[in-house]
Design an enzyme around this catalytic site. Structure first.
Site, short mmCIF file in Angstrom:
data_model
loop_
_atom_site.label_atom_id
_atom_site.label_comp_id
_atom_site.label_asym_id
_atom_site.label_seq_id
_atom_site.Cartn_x
_atom_site.Cartn_y
_atom_site.Cartn_z
N GLU A 45 11.32 -29.42 53.10
CA GLU A 45 10.95 -28.24 52.58
C GLU A 45 10.05 -27.44 53.43
O GLU A 45 9.75 -26.06 53.53
CB GLU A 45 10.20 -28.66 51.23
CG GLU A 45 9.56 -27.52 50.32
CD GLU A 45 8.55 -28.08 49.35
OE1 GLU A 45 7.78 -27.16 49.07
OE2 GLU A 45 8.75 -29.18 49.07
N ASP A 49 10.59 -23.68 54.36
CA ASP A 49 9.81 -22.52 53.91
C ASP A 49 9.62 -21.63 55.19
O ASP A 49 9.70 -20.42 54.87
CB ASP A 49 8.73 -23.12 53.64
CG ASP A 49 7.23 -22.28 53.25
OD1 ASP A 49 7.82 -21.31 52.31
OD2 ASP A 49 6.31 -21.91 54.05
N ASP A 116 11.83 -25.47 45.92
CA ASP A 116 11.43 -26.31 46.91
C ASP A 116 12.72 -26.92 47.46
O ASP A 116 12.79 -27.14 48.53
CB ASP A 116 10.67 -27.40 46.64
CG ASP A 116 9.29 -27.01 45.93
OD1 ASP A 116 8.86 -25.85 46.41
OD2 ASP A 116 8.62 -27.76 45.19
N GLU A 119 14.60 -24.36 49.91
CA GLU A 119 13.94 -24.26 50.98
C GLU A 119 14.39 -25.61 52.02
O GLU A 119 14.59 -25.38 53.10
CB GLU A 119 12.42 -24.25 50.98
CG GLU A 119 11.92 -23.03 50.41
CD GLU A 119 10.40 -22.81 50.13
OE1 GLU A 119 9.83 -21.77 50.22
OE2 GLU A 119 9.84 -24.09 49.68
#
EC number: 3.1.26.3
Length: 237
Positions: A45, A49, A116, A119
């Site tokens: 994650e 991101d 989340d 990502e």
């Protein structure tokens, strides 16, 4: 949990390292219930991101000549938690997620779990198949829904559309530039022929032009009258 191969078909990818995708779809609540605990998706994650932000920045930069401020706002809206949740739902990512018993009965959309996981998935795709594949998958998922997730007002475009509807043209002019090189301030004016429509200030020429267009639009009735040649006091260039 659905067969992960269906997800791969949806994404139109051919993974090399299946372990990465299983990790991307493993929430910490599930991992903690296993003996021994499995690796969860939090590290992916973190990477995802950055990848998702880069992919959106890449797209916005390549598709427009907008200034940094506008692109920053658009990127923030396009990859915020709410938007990422929308993208995740479009590919039914929730059907592939490994959740702990305590999370299954909760609204994990509201908790940001789907955002989340989205990502983390892109972290896995990037590590496994590279940037170009991640870019292709991202565009296929995100671009059809981008208009619903970005609500930034481009004042110059709005003003241009009004002017073009009357088959007229406008001109922006930087009339003042002050300050040192690292901290400039610009003043812009927007004209229809010899008529001043609006004035604006900004730290870049483009942001000053946006402010000028915004001022013109704030007086939209008067501006429309001017565009239609109904007589507004002129200011010589």
């Amino acid at each position: 949990m659905k067969n992960i191969q269906i997800l791969f078909q949806t994404l139109n990818i051919f993974p090399k390292n299946l372990v990465l995708y299983k990790q991307a779809l493993t929430h910490s609540s599930y991992s903690n219930e296993q003996t021994p605990p499995q690796e969860d998706n939090e590290r992916l994650e973190f990477l995802g991101d950055a990848i998702v932000g880069l992919l959106m920045a890449d797209y916005l930069y390549s598709q427009s000549k907008e200034d940094e401020g506008i692109m920053t706002k658009k990127r923030a809206q396009a990859v915020c938690e709410k938007s990422l949740t929308i993208y995740a739902q479009k590919i039914e990512l929730q059907n592939y997620l490994l959740l702990g018993k305590g999370e299954k009965n909760k609204d994990f959309n509201a908790k940001g779990i789907m955002a989340d996981t989205f990502e983390a998935l892109f972290g896995a795709i990037y590590l496994d198949l590279g940037y170009l594949t991640a870019k292709k998958v991202f565009h296929n998922i995100v671009l059809p829904h981008l208009a619903k997730t970005i609500y930034i007002i481009d004042f110059k475009t709005q003003l241009q559309e009004i002017v073009q509807s009357e088959k007229k043209t406008i001109q922006y002019k930087i009339v003042q530039e002050q300050g040192p090189a690292h901290s400039k301030n610009f003043v812009a004016e927007v004209y229809l022929e010899k008529n001043l429509l609006g004035t604006g200030e900004g730290s870049t020429k483009k942001s000053a032009e946006q402010k000028a267009a915004q001022q013109a639009l704030s007086k939209v009735a008067k501006t429309k009258d001017l565009i239609k040649n109904k007589g507004v006091k002129e200011k010589e260039l």
